[in-house]
Each structure stands twice: as structure tokens, then as C-alpha cells.
Design a protein around this motif. Structure first.
Motif, mmCIF file in Angstrom:
data_model
loop_
_atom_site.group_PDB
_atom_site.id
_atom_site.type_symbol
_atom_site.label_atom_id
_atom_site.label_comp_id
_atom_site.label_asym_id
_atom_site.label_seq_id
_atom_site.Cartn_x
_atom_site.Cartn_y
_atom_site.Cartn_z
ATOM 1 N N ALA A 135 0.857 -1.183 0.000
ATOM 2 C CA ALA A 135 0.000 0.000 0.000
ATOM 3 C C ALA A 135 0.896 1.235 0.000
ATOM 4 C CB ALA A 135 -0.902 0.005 1.227
ATOM 5 N N ALA A 136 0.664 2.140 -0.944
ATOM 6 C CA ALA A 136 1.504 3.335 -1.087
ATOM 7 C C ALA A 136 0.659 4.590 -0.988
ATOM 8 C CB ALA A 136 2.250 3.306 -2.417
ATOM 9 N N ASN A 137 1.274 5.639 -0.493
ATOM 10 C CA ASN A 137 0.599 6.923 -0.331
ATOM 11 C C ASN A 137 0.785 7.771 -1.586
ATOM 12 O OD1 ASN A 137 -0.638 9.217 0.733
ATOM 13 N ND2 ASN A 137 1.240 9.923 1.706
ATOM 14 N N ASN A 138 -0.303 7.975 -2.343
ATOM 15 C CA ASN A 138 -0.313 8.881 -3.489
ATOM 16 C C ASN A 138 0.731 8.514 -4.542
ATOM 17 O OD1 ASN A 138 -1.559 11.175 -4.694
ATOM 18 N ND2 ASN A 138 0.274 12.378 -4.253
ATOM 19 N N ALA A 139 1.035 7.223 -4.694
ATOM 20 C CA ALA A 139 2.051 6.794 -5.652
ATOM 21 C C ALA A 139 1.639 5.474 -6.287
ATOM 22 C CB ALA A 139 3.404 6.644 -4.961
ATOM 23 N N ILE A 140 1.949 5.347 -7.594
ATOM 24 C CA ILE A 140 1.671 4.109 -8.310
ATOM 25 C C ILE A 140 2.995 3.575 -8.853
ATOM 26 C CG2 ILE A 140 1.060 5.438 -10.396
ATOM 27 C CD1 ILE A 140 -0.567 2.107 -9.454
ATOM 28 N N ILE A 141 3.283 2.306 -8.582
ATOM 29 C CA ILE A 141 4.546 1.672 -8.951
ATOM 30 C C ILE A 141 4.279 0.685 -10.088
ATOM 31 C CG2 ILE A 141 6.495 0.299 -8.120
ATOM 32 C CD1 ILE A 141 5.656 1.168 -5.244
ATOM 33 N N PRO A 142 4.698 0.993 -11.329
ATOM 34 C CA PRO A 142 4.418 0.072 -12.437
ATOM 35 C C PRO A 142 4.891 -1.355 -12.193
ATOM 36 C CG PRO A 142 5.115 2.187 -13.306
ATOM 37 C CD PRO A 142 5.291 2.254 -11.808
ATOM 38 N N TYR A 143 6.103 -1.519 -11.629
ATOM 39 C CA TYR A 143 6.586 -2.873 -11.356
ATOM 40 C C TYR A 143 5.965 -3.459 -10.090
ATOM 41 C CZ TYR A 143 10.068 -4.760 -14.599
ATOM 42 O OH TYR A 143 10.693 -5.360 -15.673
ATOM 43 N N GLY A 144 5.193 -2.659 -9.363
ATOM 44 C CA GLY A 144 4.404 -3.173 -8.253
ATOM 45 C C GLY A 144 3.131 -3.831 -8.764
ATOM 46 N N VAL A 145 2.738 -3.463 -9.970
ATOM 47 C CA VAL A 145 1.597 -4.085 -10.648
ATOM 48 C C VAL A 145 2.071 -5.300 -11.432
ATOM 49 C CG1 VAL A 145 -0.125 -3.740 -12.478
ATOM 50 C CG2 VAL A 145 0.291 -1.929 -10.791
ATOM 51 N N GLY A 146 3.208 -5.141 -12.087
ATOM 52 C CA GLY A 146 3.773 -6.243 -12.863
ATOM 53 C C GLY A 146 3.701 -6.000 -14.352
ATOM 54 N N VAL A 147 4.415 -6.832 -15.087
ATOM 55 C CA VAL A 147 4.476 -6.711 -16.542
ATOM 56 C C VAL A 147 3.141 -7.097 -17.170
ATOM 57 C CG1 VAL A 147 5.576 -7.611 -18.638
ATOM 58 C CG2 VAL A 147 6.964 -7.065 -16.635
ATOM 59 N N ASP A 148 2.523 -8.152 -16.653
ATOM 60 C CA ASP A 148 1.246 -8.616 -17.218
ATOM 61 C C ASP A 148 0.103 -7.950 -16.451
ATOM 62 O OD1 ASP A 148 -0.564 -9.934 -18.744
ATOM 63 O OD2 ASP A 148 -0.256 -11.901 -17.847
ATOM 64 N N ILE A 149 -0.161 -6.697 -16.796
ATOM 65 C CA ILE A 149 -1.207 -5.923 -16.112
ATOM 66 C C ILE A 149 -2.549 -6.651 -16.217
ATOM 67 C CG2 ILE A 149 -2.476 -3.735 -16.075
ATOM 68 C CD1 ILE A 149 -0.021 -2.425 -17.388
ATOM 69 N N GLY A 150 -3.233 -6.751 -15.098
ATOM 70 C CA GLY A 150 -4.568 -7.355 -15.131
ATOM 71 C C GLY A 150 -4.554 -8.858 -15.289
ATOM 72 N N ILE A 268 2.490 -1.441 -22.327
ATOM 73 C CA ILE A 268 2.194 -0.336 -21.403
ATOM 74 C C ILE A 268 3.099 -0.416 -20.180
ATOM 75 C CG2 ILE A 268 0.453 0.527 -19.768
ATOM 76 C CD1 ILE A 268 -1.671 -0.137 -21.907
ATOM 77 N N ALA A 269 3.262 -1.616 -19.632
ATOM 78 C CA ALA A 269 4.092 -1.794 -18.449
ATOM 79 C C ALA A 269 5.537 -1.386 -18.717
ATOM 80 C CB ALA A 269 4.047 -3.249 -17.988
ATOM 81 N N GLY A 270 6.079 -1.803 -19.842
ATOM 82 C CA GLY A 270 7.457 -1.472 -20.178
ATOM 83 C C GLY A 270 7.674 0.018 -20.341
ATOM 84 N N TYR A 271 6.748 0.672 -21.015
ATOM 85 C CA TYR A 271 6.875 2.115 -21.281
ATOM 86 C C TYR A 271 6.842 2.923 -19.988
ATOM 87 C CZ TYR A 271 5.619 6.775 -22.999
ATOM 88 O OH TYR A 271 5.590 8.137 -23.243
ATOM 89 N N TYR A 272 5.868 2.638 -19.144
ATOM 90 C CA TYR A 272 5.712 3.456 -17.930
ATOM 91 C C TYR A 272 6.720 3.081 -16.839
ATOM 92 C CZ TYR A 272 1.697 5.701 -19.971
ATOM 93 O OH TYR A 272 0.888 6.447 -20.798
ATOM 94 N N THR A 273 7.250 1.871 -16.879
ATOM 95 C CA THR A 273 8.332 1.530 -15.953
ATOM 96 C C THR A 273 9.571 2.341 -16.289
ATOM 97 O OG1 THR A 273 7.507 -0.715 -15.557
ATOM 98 C CG2 THR A 273 9.837 -0.326 -15.136
ATOM 99 N N ARG A 274 9.895 2.431 -17.584
ATOM 100 C CA ARG A 274 11.050 3.244 -17.999
ATOM 101 C C ARG A 274 10.843 4.704 -17.618
ATOM 102 N NH1 ARG A 274 10.578 -0.298 -22.408
ATOM 103 N NH2 ARG A 274 9.376 1.215 -23.611
ATOM 104 N N LEU A 275 9.629 5.210 -17.813
ATOM 105 C CA LEU A 275 9.333 6.601 -17.468
ATOM 106 C C LEU A 275 9.476 6.826 -15.966
ATOM 107 C CD1 LEU A 275 8.368 9.406 -18.351
ATOM 108 C CD2 LEU A 275 5.998 8.583 -18.128
ATOM 109 N N ALA A 276 8.961 5.897 -15.170
ATOM 110 C CA ALA A 276 9.059 6.020 -13.710
ATOM 111 C C ALA A 276 10.514 6.058 -13.263
ATOM 112 C CB ALA A 276 8.317 4.868 -13.035
ATOM 113 N N LYS A 277 11.348 5.229 -13.876
ATOM 114 C CA LYS A 277 12.763 5.198 -13.508
ATOM 115 C C LYS A 277 13.469 6.511 -13.856
ATOM 116 C CE LYS A 277 13.601 0.219 -13.615
ATOM 117 N NZ LYS A 277 14.377 -0.872 -14.235
#
Length: 474
Positions: A135-150, A268-277
Motif C-alpha cells: 500500500a503506497a501513499n499517493n504513488a503508483i509503482i508500475p513494477y508493483g503491478v507487474g508486466v502482465d497488467i490485469g 504499457i508496463a514497459g513504457y511506464y516503468t522506464r518513465l518512472a525510472k
């Protein structure tokens, strides 16, 4: 000089601990500088504030140059982790590898972390471990969701008795092959393409990047990934009547599926993980846990894209279930489904948080979910108890006890075939990396989470289809 200038005096006029403060103190001992305290301090303040004016000064030039160099030096924007991880609950600790524990401990040191838990099927992954809940405060972690979203489970219960499946296994097998496709890149073309309202969603026009993924999403609608993804016929047994589902005690033919958002979600996961980093620099050990601020444009964009991918994954399952239910016939008594690679806005101890479940099943009070075993081990239809220590979560399956590489190296094909025969399971596709022996004992996993879920019914696989070569999911 009537009073000697010290480091505290220099810090008071703008200097910081480091080489320039030391150089300024050394200058005070050299001839040619004002000896009067206030005058000397005023001069050093002027050098600090306007160093370019002293580049031609023989005595002050080294200090002025150092101040300019420090001002133009790259700023280290790495976000520090806390010294100690926040406390988190571990379920089935005796069967969880050290790698997963270490990854979870790093995640619990993030400054945005509010709470966490490790499920009994946990094992090491990337960023957040598989089976990790954060559980995170006001933050979304792409690799916390995983590569296979959903990535999710779906179960359809039909009013067909077990005997009908046993007597007509060839028909069930034929329709299963006819209406499913598996593996990286697999999809449908021309008149074989399905359609679904999700393809008309406005989010496909969110950005040019997402817009260009729509055709791929259309072709892969109703297909399944590789790895541990499956479509299987089996028998579900209710030991007593379930009022919520309106299903009587007994055994019923059921269809169970496991897959995710295919190429759409992976891209989508790959793109936004790179952006987050790029936007969130973390120490090396936490780099894969880079987050996007939920108030930022990037965070909102990922949130919308993630939900699109999740709804697309649901549409893939719906397409498969509708095709096969229509092909086999019978009345649908109930359908239950749940994501287990996703993030939700939830309330935890009175605070709105973003709950990441990477390989974990939502198990809020009264929430239904599906926890599969392996291709020969039973799966379970469950109802959550709403355990706050577990952040309202449960395991997403049995969990691997052997890596894919080790499974291929250590499991003999004849042993694989023997365990299928012993459990009366017909297998279509799959490699040794998905052999039942590569997984933990689902009964031990379920025993470790009695405080998290109640078992409603037990599902036994009978005809299982997976990717032909054991490829990993998209």
C-alpha cells in the motif's frame, strides 16, 4: 583580527560543509585579506554570492572557482530509503525464499510505503516479489503491478453434471482446442477476430503511444499468454449450498481461465516503468520500485492505461468463456473473476492508499476470488475475510518452488506424464517448466491463509490447455 572566524560563522553567511568552507577558513590565515572580523566576513560573503567577480583575484580565485564548480555540479536526486523497513505480515513464512523476503524488505523502506504483506505463495520476482502486497501513499509503482497488467482468474460454473464431462471428454477437448490460442504473439485474424465494447474505449486515444496498440489488442482479444496461463475444463464441488451464488451442494462442470492483458499490457508496463525510472531515481537495490506521483500527468496517464489493460484482460476472459459456454451448451449458474496483478484505490486505517497486488488475490470481507493450484492440484473458490494485517489480500495460487530453468533440468518427462495419469488430467501443450512438481503444495498454501479466506468450493482440473512450448507470458 579581533575575533577569529570559525565554520559556524561561514555557515551563517551561506557556506555549507565541504571543500569551499575549508578553503575559506584557510584564506583567513593568509596575508592581504582584511584582518577586521566584520570586514573579512563581508568579503567572504561577497565571494560566496558573486564568485564570478573574483576570478581575476590572485588570492580569491581558487575559492571563487570552487564555488562556481559546486554550483554547476550535477545534483544527486536519488531518493533515500528509510534505514529500517516498516513492519509487514508474512504468511507461510517457512515456505518463502529469502529472495522474496529481501525484495519485500526493500519495498517496505520506500518513503511512500504505508503498509505491506507477503502471501504464502510468494517467490522472488522483479521489483515487488510475486505474492507481494504494497500500500503506497499517493504513488503508483508500475513494477508493483507487474508486466502482465490485469493478469487474472475467471470461473464459469455450468449446470452440467460431472458425468457428462467424463462421458464426452473428446467433445470438451475439441472445443477447447477450437476456441483458444496461446503464447507470445498469438492472436486471431480476419473473420476469426472477436469484438468487444472495450475496444471502443476513449482511453485508446489517450496518447499516440496507446493508440498504436489498439490493432494488436483487437487481434489478441480472446487469446491467452504463455507460461502458467491456461484454459481448463474441470469439476467444481460445493460441500454445502452457497446462498450468495445461489448454487446447491453438488458437483458441476466449470471452466477456469488464467491470463492477462497480452501484448497491450506488457507494452504499457514497459513504457511506464522506464518513465518512472527516469522521474524517480532510487538506490540500485530499489530501482525497479520507481513510482509515479498520482497527482502528476504521468501518474494519471499510467492509471488510466493500467485500468484499460485490466478491463481488456477481463474482456479476453469473457470472450473465451462465452465462446466455450456456447459451444458446449448448458446454463451458466455463476461467474466469478478477479485480477491478481493490479493496483486499487482502497482505504487502509482511514487513509486512501494505492494497494499494489503483484500475484495476490483481493480478499476484502465478502469479496470472492479464485486461487488455482497446478494442472493436477485443486484450485479453490474463496471468500475474503477482510484481514487488515494482510492488507485484505490472499495468495494468487500455489506459487513456484522451482524456477523454470531448474524445472526443465530436474523433472523427467516420464514423471510428468505419470502424475498427469494419476490425477486423470488430459493436457494439451505446456512444457516441463509448468510441471506440477515445480509448484508448492497448494494445500500447505491454503493452510497458511486460513485467517485470510474461507473456502467456498473446490475445483479439480480435467482437461488443461496451455502454450505449446512453455513460453513466458507476453
Amino acid at each position: 583580527m579581533e575575533k577569529q572566524i570559525n565554520g559556524r560563522d561561514l555557515i551563517a553567511i551561506g557556506y555549507t560543509e565541504g571543500r569551499t568552507l575549508g578553503m575559506a577558513l584557510e584564506l583567513l590565515n593568509q596575508p592581504g585579506l582584511p584582518q577586521e572580523h566584520d570586514a573579512a566576513l563581508a568579503l567572504l560573503k561577497q565571494v560566496k554570492e558573486q564568485p564570478e567577480q573574483f576570478l581575476d583575484d590572485e588570492k580569491l580565485e581558487p575559492l571563487a572557482t570552487a564555488i562556481i564548480e559546486d554550483a554547476n555540479a550535477p545534483v544527486d536526486t536519488t531518493i533515500a530509503l528509510s534505514e529500517e523497513p516498516k513492519d509487514y505480515a508474512i504468511y507461510g513464512a517457512a515456505h518463502i525464499d529469502e529472495g522474496a523476503r529481501k525484495q519485500m524488505s526493500v519495498a517496505m523502506r520506500l518513503p511512500v510505503t504505508t503498509a505491506g504483506a507477503l502471501m504464502p505463495d510468494a517467490h522472488q520476482g522483479y521489483g515487488l516479489p510475486i505474492g507481494g502486497v504494497l500500500a503506497a501513499n499517493n504513488a503508483i509503482i508500475p513494477y508493483g503491478v507487474g508486466v502482465d497488467i490485469g493478469c487474472r482468474m475467471a470461473l464459469t460454473i455450468l449446470d452440467i453434471p460431472e458425468t457428462h464431462l467424463l462421458q464426452h471428454e473428446d467433445v470438451f477437448k475439441k472445443e477447447l482446442i477450437e476456441h483458444t490460442k496461446f503464447g507470445a504473439g498469438a492472436g486471431f485474424h480476419g473473420r476469426y477476430r472477436a469484438d468487444h465494447a472495450v475496444l471502443s474505449r476513449d482511453e485508446f486515444n489517450l496518447t499516440q503511444f496507446i493508440k498504436q496498440l489498439k490493432d494488436k489488442a483487437w487481434s489478441q482479444l480472446g487469446s491467452s499468454g504463455g507460461g502458467n496461463h491456461f484454459v481448463e475444463w474441470g469439476v467444481i464441488e460445493f460441500s454445502e449450498r452457497d446462498e450468495a451464488l445461489n448454487i446447491n451442494k453438488g458437483k458441476y462442470v466449470a471452466l477456469l481461465t488464467h491470463s492477462g492483458s497480452r501484448g497491450l499490457g506488457a507494452t504499457i508496463a514497459g513504457y511506464y516503468t522506464r518513465l518512472a525510472k527516469q522521474l524517480c531515481r532510487l538506490p540500485k537495490e530499489a530501482a525497479n520500485l520507481a513510482w509515479l506521483d498520482m497527482q502528476s500527468a504521468a501518474g494519471q496517464e499510467y492509471w488510466l492505461a493500467m485500468n484499460l489493460a485490466g478491463d481488456y484482460a477481463a474482456a479476453c476472459h469473457e470472450t473465451i468463456h462465452n465462446k466455450l459456454a456456447q459451444a458446449i451448451g448448458g446454463t451458466i449458474l455463476a461467474r466469478v473473476e478477479n485480477h491478481h496483478n493490479f493496483a486499487w484505490k482502497e482505504t487502509w486505517q482511514g487513509q486512501e492508499v494505492i494497494v499494489h497486488r503483484k500475484g495476490a488475490t483481493p480478499a476484502g470481507k465478502g469479496v470472492m476470488g479464485i486461487i488455482p493450484g497446478s494442472m493436477t492440484a485443486p484450485g479453490f473458490l474463496v471468500r475474503g475475510k477482510g484481514n487488515e494485517d494482510a492488507v485484505n489480500s490472499a495468495s494468487h495460487g500455489a506459487g513456484r518452488q522451482m524456477s523454470r530453468t531448474k524445472a526443465i533440468q530436474n523433472i523427467a518427462k516420464e514423471d510428468f506424464l505419470a502424475i498427469l495419469a494419476a490425477n486423470n488430467v488430459t493436457l494439451i501443450g505446456a512444457g516441463l517448466d509448468e510441471a506440477p512438481m515445480a509448484y508448492k503444495d497448494i494445500n500447505q498454501v491454503m493452510a497458511a491463509q486460513r485467517d485470510l479466506v474461507d473456502v467456498v468450493a473446490r475445483f479439480s482440473p480435467r482437461i488443461v490447455r496451455m502454450a505449446d512450448d512453455g513460453t513466458s507470458e507476453d
